[in-house]
Design an enzyme around this catalytic site. Structure first.
Site, PDB file in Angstrom:
ATOM      1  CE  LYS A 136       7.230 -18.911  -3.145  1.00  0.00           C
ATOM      2  NZ  LYS A 136       6.659 -20.061  -3.902  1.00  0.00           N
ATOM      3  CG  ASN A 139       4.381 -19.724  -6.735  1.00  0.00           C
ATOM      4  OD1 ASN A 139       5.484 -19.340  -6.363  1.00  0.00           O
ATOM      5  ND2 ASN A 139       3.726 -20.693  -6.136  1.00  0.00           N
ATOM      6  CG  HIS A 162       5.644 -19.437   1.405  1.00  0.00           C
ATOM      7  ND1 HIS A 162       5.540 -20.792   1.177  1.00  0.00           N
ATOM      8  CD2 HIS A 162       5.624 -19.277   2.759  1.00  0.00           C
ATOM      9  CE1 HIS A 162       5.471 -21.425   2.348  1.00  0.00           C
ATOM     10  NE2 HIS A 162       5.524 -20.520   3.322  1.00  0.00           N
ATOM     11  CD  GLU A 213       6.296 -22.173   6.277  1.00  0.00           C
ATOM     12  OE1 GLU A 213       5.597 -21.132   6.171  1.00  0.00           O
ATOM     13  OE2 GLU A 213       6.091 -23.199   5.601  1.00  0.00           O
ATOM     14  CE1 TYR A 240       8.422 -23.571  -0.367  1.00  0.00           C
ATOM     15  CE2 TYR A 240      10.499 -22.429  -0.636  1.00  0.00           C
ATOM     16  CZ  TYR A 240       9.126 -22.416  -0.638  1.00  0.00           C
ATOM     17  OH  TYR A 240       8.442 -21.259  -0.919  1.00  0.00           O
TER      18      TYR A 240
HETATM   19  P1  IDP Z   1       1.935 -23.494  -2.025  1.00  0.00           P
HETATM   20  O1  IDP Z   1       3.038 -22.472  -2.217  1.00  0.00           O
HETATM   21  O2  IDP Z   1       0.682 -23.073  -2.724  1.00  0.00           O
HETATM   22  O3  IDP Z   1       1.742 -23.880  -0.580  1.00  0.00           O
HETATM   23  P2  IDP Z   1       3.255 -26.079  -2.333  1.00  0.00           P
HETATM   24  O4  IDP Z   1       2.581 -27.290  -2.872  1.00  0.00           O
HETATM   25  O5  IDP Z   1       3.540 -26.028  -0.847  1.00  0.00           O
HETATM   26  O6  IDP Z   1       2.411 -24.805  -2.804  1.00  0.00           O
HETATM   27  O7  IDP Z   1       4.617 -25.917  -3.122  1.00  0.00           O
HETATM   28  C1  IDP Z   1       5.603 -25.007  -2.661  1.00  0.00           C
HETATM   29  C2  IDP Z   1       6.159 -24.258  -3.834  1.00  0.00           C
HETATM   30  O8  IDP Z   1       6.815 -25.173  -4.707  1.00  0.00           O
HETATM   31  C3  IDP Z   1       5.090 -23.579  -4.705  1.00  0.00           C
HETATM   32  O9  IDP Z   1       4.701 -22.317  -4.201  1.00  0.00           O
HETATM   33  C4  IDP Z   1       5.822 -23.479  -6.018  1.00  0.00           C
HETATM   34  O10 IDP Z   1       6.722 -22.366  -5.992  1.00  0.00           O
HETATM   35  C5  IDP Z   1       6.617 -24.778  -6.053  1.00  0.00           C
HETATM   36  N1  IDP Z   1       5.898 -25.863  -6.723  1.00  0.00           N
HETATM   37  C6  IDP Z   1       4.933 -26.631  -6.221  1.00  0.00           C
HETATM   38  N2  IDP Z   1       4.496 -27.541  -7.108  1.00  0.00           N
HETATM   39  C7  IDP Z   1       5.236 -27.342  -8.207  1.00  0.00           C
HETATM   40  C8  IDP Z   1       5.258 -27.980  -9.498  1.00  0.00           C
HETATM   41  O11 IDP Z   1       4.512 -28.912  -9.791  1.00  0.00           O
HETATM   42  N3  IDP Z   1       6.145 -27.452 -10.400  1.00  0.00           N
HETATM   43  C9  IDP Z   1       6.990 -26.420 -10.110  1.00  0.00           C
HETATM   44  N4  IDP Z   1       6.995 -25.809  -8.899  1.00  0.00           N
HETATM   45  C10 IDP Z   1       6.136 -26.258  -7.966  1.00  0.00           C
HETATM   46 MG    MG Z   2       3.058 -24.802   0.778  1.00  0.00          MG
END
Ligand code: IDP
Ligand code: MG
Length: 156
Positions: A9, A112, A115, A126, A49
């Site tokens: 990212k 984070n 992805h 994707e 997303y």
């Molecule tokens: P993942 O990346 O571990 O699969 P997902 O639940 O698919 O997690 O969420 C996609 C992305 O959305 C996450 O990688 C993160 O960047 C963001 N995200 C998910 N949950 C939150 C949240 O509660 N607060 C802020 N950002 C979030």
């Molecule tokens: Mg995800």
């Protein structure tokens, strides 16, 4: 063999840790079959997303992933989707185990680092959003002879 989409990212690119991230997947034995630097448009971020549309973090998430270039890659290997997700670690750095990318490189609940696709359907979708078929290269990698064992069921 399975394929998965992994993104470094914008925070990973800005922090100059892309090489170290790719290294984790190579060292595990996953094969890079597609790789490029991309800038997400609002539209592409929305498609990536779409399952999160309407959630409170959706706006900041789109802002984050459109804020600078990302490195997108397609990785191939047995159980590539699950293996890559384990290497990523839990969604946010503070929760992720040491030894995982997010556990080793992140502290934030928004930035984070990486992805990874979470299912065969998301991987297909994707990969299709980011790569043309002509950008995915089928090739033999010499080291695979020692990454997998040859068996009657194939390489295991
Ligand atoms: P993942 O990346 O571990 O699969 P997902 O639940 O698919 O997690 O969420 C996609 C992305 O959305 C996450 O990688 C993160 O960047 C963001 N995200 C998910 N949950 C939150 C949240 O509660 N607060 C802020 N950002 C979030
Ligand atoms: Mg995800």
């Amino acid at each position: 063999m399975e394929r998965t989409l992994v993104l470094c990212k914008p925070d990973a690119v800005q922090r100059r840790i892309v090489g170290r991230i790719i290294d984790r997947f190579e060292q595990k034995g996953l094969k890079i079959v597609g790789l490029k630097l991309v800038k997400f448009s609002q539209q592409l971020a929305g498609e990536m997303y779409l399952m999160h549309k309407g959630k409170d973090f959706y706006g900041p998430l789109v802002e984050f992933v459109t804020s600078g270039p990302l490195v997108a890659m397609v990785l191939e290997g047995n159980s590539a989707i699950a293996v890559a997700r384990k290497i990523l670690g839990a969604t946010f750095g503070p929760d992720a185990d040491p030894g995982t990318i997010r556990g080793d490189f992140g502290m934030s609940k928004r930035y984070n680092v990486v992805h990874g696709s979470d299912s065969p359907e998301s991987a297909r979708r994707e990969i299709g959003l980011l790569f043309d078929n002509s950008e995915l290269i089928d090739y033999q990698i010499a080291g695979d002879e020692w990454v997998y064992a040859r068996s009657p069921e194939g390489m295991i």
